[in-house]
Design an enzyme around this catalytic site. Structure first.
Site, PDB file in Angstrom:
ATOM      1  N   LYS A 101      35.282  41.428  48.000  1.00  0.00           N
ATOM      2  CA  LYS A 101      36.607  41.036  47.535  1.00  0.00           C
ATOM      3  C   LYS A 101      37.289  40.133  48.574  1.00  0.00           C
ATOM      4  CE  LYS A 101      37.354  45.277  44.745  1.00  0.00           C
ATOM      5  NZ  LYS A 101      38.260  46.448  44.546  1.00  0.00           N
ATOM      6  N   TYR A 128      38.226  43.695  34.925  1.00  0.00           N
ATOM      7  CA  TYR A 128      38.983  44.947  35.036  1.00  0.00           C
ATOM      8  C   TYR A 128      39.574  45.382  33.690  1.00  0.00           C
ATOM      9  CZ  TYR A 128      38.643  45.148  40.144  1.00  0.00           C
ATOM     10  OH  TYR A 128      38.186  45.269  41.441  1.00  0.00           O
ATOM     11  N   ASN A 163      40.067  47.695  49.161  1.00  0.00           N
ATOM     12  CA  ASN A 163      38.849  48.451  49.477  1.00  0.00           C
ATOM     13  C   ASN A 163      37.604  47.576  49.625  1.00  0.00           C
ATOM     14  OD1 ASN A 163      38.578  47.958  46.762  1.00  0.00           O
ATOM     15  ND2 ASN A 163      38.814  50.079  46.119  1.00  0.00           N
ATOM     16  N   HIS A 200      33.631  45.635  45.456  1.00  0.00           N
ATOM     17  CA  HIS A 200      33.467  46.241  44.142  1.00  0.00           C
ATOM     18  C   HIS A 200      31.983  46.512  43.953  1.00  0.00           C
ATOM     19  CE1 HIS A 200      33.439  46.920  39.832  1.00  0.00           C
ATOM     20  NE2 HIS A 200      32.341  46.172  39.830  1.00  0.00           N
ATOM     21  N   GLU A 256      28.941  43.861  33.692  1.00  0.00           N
ATOM     22  CA  GLU A 256      29.472  43.082  34.809  1.00  0.00           C
ATOM     23  C   GLU A 256      28.514  41.965  35.248  1.00  0.00           C
ATOM     24  OE1 GLU A 256      32.224  46.666  36.677  1.00  0.00           O
ATOM     25  OE2 GLU A 256      30.403  46.068  37.731  1.00  0.00           O
TER      26      GLU A 256
HETATM   27  P1  GDP Z   1      36.040  51.619  41.798  1.00  0.00           P
HETATM   28  O1  GDP Z   1      34.959  51.626  40.743  1.00  0.00           O
HETATM   29  O2  GDP Z   1      35.779  52.602  42.896  1.00  0.00           O
HETATM   30  O3  GDP Z   1      36.334  50.239  42.331  1.00  0.00           O
HETATM   31  O4  GDP Z   1      37.385  52.153  41.122  1.00  0.00           O
HETATM   32  P2  GDP Z   1      38.006  51.906  39.671  1.00  0.00           P
HETATM   33  O5  GDP Z   1      37.013  51.269  38.765  1.00  0.00           O
HETATM   34  O6  GDP Z   1      38.607  53.199  39.242  1.00  0.00           O
HETATM   35  O7  GDP Z   1      39.201  50.907  39.981  1.00  0.00           O
HETATM   36  C1  GDP Z   1      38.992  49.521  40.129  1.00  0.00           C
HETATM   37  C2  GDP Z   1      39.850  49.030  41.272  1.00  0.00           C
HETATM   38  O8  GDP Z   1      41.224  49.238  40.963  1.00  0.00           O
HETATM   39  C3  GDP Z   1      39.662  49.770  42.597  1.00  0.00           C
HETATM   40  O9  GDP Z   1      38.568  49.308  43.352  1.00  0.00           O
HETATM   41  C4  GDP Z   1      40.971  49.488  43.300  1.00  0.00           C
HETATM   42  O10 GDP Z   1      40.975  48.156  43.848  1.00  0.00           O
HETATM   43  C5  GDP Z   1      41.953  49.561  42.140  1.00  0.00           C
HETATM   44  N1  GDP Z   1      42.501  50.919  41.989  1.00  0.00           N
HETATM   45  C6  GDP Z   1      41.946  51.990  41.399  1.00  0.00           C
HETATM   46  N2  GDP Z   1      42.738  53.065  41.420  1.00  0.00           N
HETATM   47  C7  GDP Z   1      43.865  52.664  42.051  1.00  0.00           C
HETATM   48  C8  GDP Z   1      45.105  53.310  42.380  1.00  0.00           C
HETATM   49  O11 GDP Z   1      45.336  54.491  42.095  1.00  0.00           O
HETATM   50  N3  GDP Z   1      46.038  52.539  43.025  1.00  0.00           N
HETATM   51  C9  GDP Z   1      45.826  51.239  43.348  1.00  0.00           C
HETATM   52  N4  GDP Z   1      46.773  50.574  43.981  1.00  0.00           N
HETATM   53  N5  GDP Z   1      44.676  50.600  43.049  1.00  0.00           N
HETATM   54  C10 GDP Z   1      43.709  51.290  42.419  1.00  0.00           C
HETATM   55 MG    MG Z   2      34.921  50.920  38.806  1.00  0.00          MG
END
Ligand code: GDP
Ligand code: MG
Length: 168
Positions: A10, A50, A122, A125, A136
């Site tokens: 990222k 997303y 973080n 991805h 994806e």
């Molecule tokens: P991942 O698969 O671990 O990346 O997590 P997810 O698919 O649930 O979420 C996609 C992305 O959204 C994450 O990598 C974060 O950048 C963001 N994200 C997810 N949950 C949160 C949250 O509770 N707060 C914030 N600020 N960002 C979040």
């Molecule tokens: Mg995810």
């Protein structure tokens, strides 16, 4: 099972010069990189990527983040890792979504942070399961950009008369 998974470094990972560190960590898996590119992230691509987060209160910030608006880096490094158990192996090294809860030796645990505005920066991805990986990889890469032939079924279509740029 031989499988493939999408990895994106990222914009925060690029801005912090973490590319080398992240690739070194991922090399522990002994998986093969079968596609790689640096690419800009259009709004359409970000929102499609997303799509399952659309209803989240942080969706707008998330789209801005992946498009590099927070880091003045309007690009990501996209890769496909391929090999035995690729999805779980890469996910294991990635660490939890919340960088403060992630295992400190995982990539997100070591390099991620939560900003004062509450954004999870973080750094990478990675796909979570086979279905997500397929969706994806097809979103970020065309078949010809991947060195493994026919990773997913393809079809041949006539090229349109659209103009394209070539070397002069
Ligand atoms: P991942 O698969 O671990 O990346 O997590 P997810 O698919 O649930 O979420 C996609 C992305 O959204 C994450 O990598 C974060 O950048 C963001 N994200 C997810 N949950 C949160 C949250 O509770 N707060 C914030 N600020 N960002 C979040
Ligand atoms: Mg995810």
């Amino acid at each position: 099972m031989t499988e493939q998974t999408l990895v994106l470094i990222k914009p925060d990972g690029l801005k912090k010069s973490l590319t080398g560190n992240i690739l070194t960590r991922l090399s522990e898996t002994k998986l093969e990189i079968v596609a790689v590119k640096i690419t800009r992230v259009s709004r359409e691509l970000a929102e499609e990527h997303y799509q399952q987060m659309k209803e989240k209160p942080f969706f707008k910030e998330l789209i801005g983040y992946i498009r590099g608006e927070l880091h003045q880096r309007h690009k990501v490094m996209a890769m496909v890792y391929w090999g035995e158990g690729a999805i779980a192996k890469v996910r294991q090294l990635t660490g939890s979504t919340n960088p403060e809860e992630a295992d400190p030796v995982s990539i997100r645990g070591a390099y991620g942070r939560i900003t004062t505005k509450g954004i999870y920066e973080n750094v990478i991805h990675t796909s979570t399961d086979k279905k997500e990986a397929e969706r994806e990889i097809k979103l970020w890469f065309s078949p010809d950009e991947i060195i493994v032939k026919n990773m997913y079924p393809i079809k041949i279509v006539e090229e349109s008369k659209a103009k394209k740029r070539i070397w002069a």
